[in-house]
Motif scaffolding. Sequence first.
Motif, PDB file in Angstrom:
ATOM      1  N   GLU A  35       0.843  -1.194   0.000  1.00  0.00           N
ATOM      2  CA  GLU A  35       0.000   0.000   0.000  1.00  0.00           C
ATOM      3  C   GLU A  35       0.872   1.234   0.000  1.00  0.00           C
ATOM      4  O   GLU A  35       2.043   1.186   0.348  1.00  0.00           O
ATOM      5  N   TYR A  36       0.284   2.343  -0.380  1.00  0.00           N
ATOM      6  CA  TYR A  36       0.985   3.608  -0.215  1.00  0.00           C
ATOM      7  C   TYR A  36       0.068   4.591   0.495  1.00  0.00           C
ATOM      8  O   TYR A  36      -1.070   4.805   0.066  1.00  0.00           O
ATOM      9  N   ASN A  37       0.565   5.122   1.567  1.00  0.00           N
ATOM     10  CA  ASN A  37      -0.153   6.171   2.282  1.00  0.00           C
ATOM     11  C   ASN A  37       0.730   7.398   2.326  1.00  0.00           C
ATOM     12  O   ASN A  37       1.830   7.358   2.909  1.00  0.00           O
ATOM     13  N   ALA A  38       0.262   8.474   1.735  1.00  0.00           N
ATOM     14  CA  ALA A  38       1.079   9.685   1.700  1.00  0.00           C
ATOM     15  C   ALA A  38       1.472  10.059   3.129  1.00  0.00           C
ATOM     16  O   ALA A  38       0.614  10.087   4.018  1.00  0.00           O
ATOM     17  N   PRO A  39       2.746  10.323   3.366  1.00  0.00           N
ATOM     18  CA  PRO A  39       3.214  10.650   4.726  1.00  0.00           C
ATOM     19  C   PRO A  39       2.855  12.097   5.068  1.00  0.00           C
ATOM     20  O   PRO A  39       3.733  12.968   5.153  1.00  0.00           O
ATOM     21  N   ALA A  63       3.837  10.273  -7.688  1.00  0.00           N
ATOM     22  CA  ALA A  63       5.003   9.499  -8.114  1.00  0.00           C
ATOM     23  C   ALA A  63       5.324   8.376  -7.130  1.00  0.00           C
ATOM     24  O   ALA A  63       5.808   7.318  -7.526  1.00  0.00           O
ATOM     25  N   SER A  64       5.059   8.578  -5.861  1.00  0.00           N
ATOM     26  CA  SER A  64       5.312   7.513  -4.878  1.00  0.00           C
ATOM     27  C   SER A  64       4.316   6.376  -5.047  1.00  0.00           C
ATOM     28  O   SER A  64       4.651   5.213  -4.850  1.00  0.00           O
ATOM     29  N   ALA A  65       3.094   6.735  -5.392  1.00  0.00           N
ATOM     30  CA  ALA A  65       2.052   5.719  -5.527  1.00  0.00           C
ATOM     31  C   ALA A  65       2.245   4.894  -6.787  1.00  0.00           C
ATOM     32  O   ALA A  65       1.977   3.692  -6.813  1.00  0.00           O
ATOM     33  N   ASN A  66       2.721   5.568  -7.850  1.00  0.00           N
ATOM     34  CA  ASN A  66       2.779   4.884  -9.147  1.00  0.00           C
ATOM     35  C   ASN A  66       3.682   5.698 -10.069  1.00  0.00           C
ATOM     36  O   ASN A  66       3.208   6.554 -10.820  1.00  0.00           O
ATOM     37  N   TYR A  67       4.977   5.422 -10.005  1.00  0.00           N
ATOM     38  CA  TYR A  67       5.896   6.286 -10.754  1.00  0.00           C
ATOM     39  C   TYR A  67       5.644   6.236 -12.259  1.00  0.00           C
ATOM     40  O   TYR A  67       5.684   7.263 -12.939  1.00  0.00           O
ATOM     41  N   GLY A  92      14.941  13.719  -9.816  1.00  0.00           N
ATOM     42  CA  GLY A  92      15.528  13.665  -8.485  1.00  0.00           C
ATOM     43  C   GLY A  92      14.494  13.162  -7.488  1.00  0.00           C
ATOM     44  O   GLY A  92      14.770  12.287  -6.660  1.00  0.00           O
ATOM     45  N   MET A  93      13.288  13.710  -7.622  1.00  0.00           N
ATOM     46  CA  MET A  93      12.214  13.314  -6.708  1.00  0.00           C
ATOM     47  C   MET A  93      11.892  11.834  -6.836  1.00  0.00           C
ATOM     48  O   MET A  93      11.406  11.215  -5.887  1.00  0.00           O
ATOM     49  N   GLN A  94      12.192  11.273  -7.983  1.00  0.00           N
ATOM     50  CA  GLN A  94      11.954   9.832  -8.160  1.00  0.00           C
ATOM     51  C   GLN A  94      12.703   9.019  -7.100  1.00  0.00           C
ATOM     52  O   GLN A  94      12.193   8.005  -6.614  1.00  0.00           O
ATOM     53  N   GLY A  95      13.903   9.475  -6.760  1.00  0.00           N
ATOM     54  CA  GLY A  95      14.660   8.790  -5.713  1.00  0.00           C
ATOM     55  C   GLY A  95      13.915   8.810  -4.389  1.00  0.00           C
ATOM     56  O   GLY A  95      13.837   7.805  -3.676  1.00  0.00           O
ATOM     57  N   LEU A  96      13.362   9.971  -4.060  1.00  0.00           N
ATOM     58  CA  LEU A  96      12.568  10.101  -2.837  1.00  0.00           C
ATOM     59  C   LEU A  96      11.329   9.213  -2.901  1.00  0.00           C
ATOM     60  O   LEU A  96      10.996   8.522  -1.930  1.00  0.00           O
ATOM     61  N   CYS A  97      10.662   9.210  -4.032  1.00  0.00           N
ATOM     62  CA  CYS A  97       9.350   8.542  -4.124  1.00  0.00           C
ATOM     63  C   CYS A  97       9.476   7.019  -4.021  1.00  0.00           C
ATOM     64  O   CYS A  97       8.745   6.385  -3.266  1.00  0.00           O
ATOM     65  N   HIS A  98      10.377   6.450  -4.769  1.00  0.00           N
ATOM     66  CA  HIS A  98      10.574   5.002  -4.640  1.00  0.00           C
ATOM     67  C   HIS A  98      11.096   4.676  -3.239  1.00  0.00           C
ATOM     68  O   HIS A  98      10.746   3.655  -2.658  1.00  0.00           O
TER      69      HIS A  98
END
Lengths: 596, 596
Positions: free
Chosen positions: A3-7, A117-121, A299-305
């Motif tokens: 699951e992904y829950n936005a922090p 992007a975190s939920a589904n890049y 760059g944010m992709q690194g954070l999101c995954h």
Amino acid sequence: MPEYNAPLRDMHFVMDEVLDFAAGYEAYGLEDATPDLVSAILEEGAKFTRDVLAPLNRTGDEEGCHIDNGVVTTPEGFKEAYQQYCDNGWGSMTGPAEYGGQALPASLGLAIGEMVASANYAFSMYPGLSHGCAAAIRAHGTQEQKDLYLSKLTPGTWTGTMCLTEPHCGTDLGLVKTRAVPQADGSYKVTGTKIFISCGEHDMAENIIHLVLAKLPDAPAGTKGISLFIVPKFLPDASGENGERNSLICGSLEHKMGIKASATCVMNFDDATGFLIGDVNKGLNCMFTMMNHARLGTGMQGLCHGEASYQSALAYAKDRLQMRALSGPVAPEKAADPIIVHPDVRRMLLTMKAFNEGNRALTYYTAQLLDQAHYSQNEDERAAAEAQLAFLTPICKAFMTETGLEVTSLGMQVFGGHGYIREWGQEQQMRDCRIAPIYEGTNGIQALDLLGRKVLGSQGKLLAAFTKQVHKFCQANEGNSQFAAELAKLSQLNGQWGEITQRVAGRAMQNREEVGASSMDFLMFSGYVIHAFLWLKMAMVAQQKLDAGTSEEDFYKAKLATQNFYFKRLLPRAQAHVEALDAGADSLMEMTAEQF
Amino acid sequence: MPEYNAPLRDMHFVMDEVLDFAAGYEAYGLEDATPDLVSAILEEGAKFTRDVLAPLNRTGDEEGCHIDNGVVTTPEGFKEAYQQYCDNGWGSMTGPAEYGGQALPASLGLAIGEMVASANYAFSMYPGLSHGCAAAIRAHGTQEQKDLYLSKLTPGTWTGTMCLTEPHCGTDLGLVKTRAVPQADGSYKVTGTKIFISCGEHDMAENIIHLVLAKLPDAPAGTKGISLFIVPKFLPDASGENGERNSLICGSLEHKMGIKASATCVMNFDDATGFLIGDVNKGLNCMFTMMNHARLGTGMQGLCHGEASYQSALAYAKDRLQMRALSGPVAPEKAADPIIVHPDVRRMLLTMKAFNEGNRALTYYTAQLLDQAHYSQNEDERAAAEAQLAFLTPICKAFMTETGLEVTSLGMQVFGGHGYIREWGQEQQMRDCRIAPIYEGTNGIQALDLLGRKVLGSQGKLLAAFTKQVHKFCQANEGNSQFAAELAKLSQLNGQWGEITQRVAGRAMQNREEVGASSMDFLMFSGYVIHAFLWLKMAMVAQQKLDAGTSEEDFYKAKLATQNFYFKRLLPRAQAHVEALDAGADSLMEMTAEQF
């Protein structure tokens, strides 16, 4: 199914408590983004990404995209999700009001972008590329082009792409072979093959607007002869609606390690009708408007995954029972203790947490600069923000993707054998993340951009602007005894940052290879120092809250503990980069190519 | 399609010039392995792996294994290649002569193993697991069991597995639920589910011999109640040939990130007939015979993927034209320079080269100890070799797989966007390699084994035996001015190794969590020091050859340059591990599980 829950709590912490986004909104005439509205939008974003996008992440990876005679179909559910994304106005949040956008702050758009992007890049790439395309048209297009394209791109009715790479050239765009021949009506006929075109063809939008780098027949050689063209899939008719099909086609889809739900296309242009955007032979300038946008996103992709991987790893570490704590059973009523009791599992989780939250702070720090650059009434302030963005963009792109990849790898490791099994989703995060250090300019190119162009190219001014801020921060907190050791460390590293720059500059006077020989270590060192600066900022805020009394003790104590972990266990790596950098070019260049 | 060519020159360098395998063969009565025979075998191995195994690596990944009602089919070509592998005697090289083996040195078997695994890691797992199974039977089986099973396992007619993991337990084997009920005839009925069973079912061999950990009904709780059973797929009849089908079946195949041509099975045992091996409740001892074998093999996996990745990356870096060298065109007649001219590309290639060759040296160093442990006539020598192997095994497993993963990631990065595309093969190397830090005991478990069991558990004796050797080496070369700086550095690190051990031991007296809190950094530090020692050995040999005059100047100069690179650019990381380790347990344990 992960699951992904936005922090949300962590996001608010950085936005509200550490960086005070609201103050910027007030200063830049963005008062419409009231704290209540911001909270409501973030909450809706959290729901949408949890309920609509996250469930499509693994199925999208398993199914991938399909191509049949040039027609590309995205995985099941993607088209509907995109429609919902547009209908809910997620894509148009930061777009200009005159084209149907909501003109909300760029920083808020980035926060929502983090969730998407975190939920589904893979999904996020479709609107992400469109934003870059729209930004380039907004910055360089004629009024007519803006009216025509932005009114469709802003609400997401059409999507956009960047067509740069060709089979024989990626980094070296001076080698582009695609040709654009001027026509009597002012348009151009564009012919050539572009590869690695993200979202180049798909079924989610009515039309796709390609921005294509090409050369005029008489163009000068190299990068000075490149122009940029708008090449729509369907040529807009007089009313601005889809008209004739343009002569371009997706020749094939690449088979990739990850981001499989994002269609990576070979695009063949065969006398396709295109329209010049910006000046002839100035295409690279226009392209950099897209690229800088895309680089922050990457760059944010690194954070999101990293965030998605951490959420799963943490849940697993609290749930999985295996072995007893060395200091004695923690859950004696169970068959074994949850693995979060083991120090080495904590080392992995804390590394993930420290890099993720440092990367979020860095992302939001640049997001605030984006607001300033877009909306400040003061020209100097705008210029200062642009300069800082220029300095930080390669660091965001490269440091955040290097650390993000490390985080996703650790996220797999926490799961043990299950981390390697597709059903658990952890290995997908690593596969998806692995592209981030490569595309939008490899991290090696980012490092050259940082050290060569930005730092040395500005005679150190761009670096000095940042180190001055760090210096001021250290000075302002001089009397602080609780963080005295950390402040001293940060201050020392901040000084060292200038010193290593001077050493490289000195060596580079003798040998130009010294820049490339030092660049990657310089960039990594920079990232570690910036994270140290941001972690100390965060820790001080947390300490203030604890001192003042709070009902969220656990939350703030975790910030302090993570900062402590970062300084003690990750920051020491910075010195290894200094030593490597000081080794100079000889250690890389002494072998001939044949000796390898 | 990537190729694999066994690096024969590099292999001979370590075997002949650095470690002098031949001297060991003479000392241990293995004179049959003459230099000519060794060379011939290596050359044949190079041909077989290049022509037969390497071409199946990518197709095996694309096709994967299939399951239909419990019947597993390996990818096209695998069955035939395995037959050829057996017919050519590759599997039986080091097996005992009385069971059809060739009784060649273990070290030579490992060198061939490197080739097989580099060419096609997934393939190599089938014979690799069999070797572990055979080793356990050889060490713990009755004469009857040895005669029955080794005569089939040695030539590869049958293959073997290790069945340890269950859904709820991997590391913590004390939790095993599989039950073995004694029968009147002395056999057992084994019932339970095992997961992650590599090569648990396939179509390449006539029979599959499972070694299964299970508990007797009255067994003590935890690891003291585990026994090991031989559970054949087909029960051997009186003549030792395949008889009745046993009641066990492959329930499903796991969907994995990589090593897709290796069948990873869920194995269901349902009152399957099994035979005790070793003593009741002493199953873990027997298992460690398999595990130690498997751990060295898994460590080598880091080297093998790294080598394959390097070969492709190097070829690409010499071929791909992109940008000009900063110091001026190197190939002015071409559109751009090959990317190997760029310092940052060299940084990546040299990192790969330095880790690979260091890992090969370490692998062969342990291979020589295997010979000594197996074949020395002197009991003390055998015991000393066993002790060194016990110390080095966790380092090989973890350090070589951590660095191997870094190498494969860099191999992708050298390729830029093409590295992410499946057709180029680089991303497969990284996906395949990613399991290595996880299975056969996660690297975190290896680190605990090293620091807790081997180093502190021996009161430092196992470490001291190694540091003494390094110390002697430094002393013996005291007058060497050319390598004075490196010798001083190695000597300092060698001393530090003992110091950090003492510091951890001191802290661990107060708090047992200190061992787990330091273990991973301790292991990585150990790996960097051992590589430094081996690189210095290699460099000194190279220098001697150059001093004596040689027709292979490029080869030896490359060794010197790579050693220089290693000391200047990679070894500095060792200090970051010391700093992290010195942070102690508090930096990991202060947060409660809820605060995460």
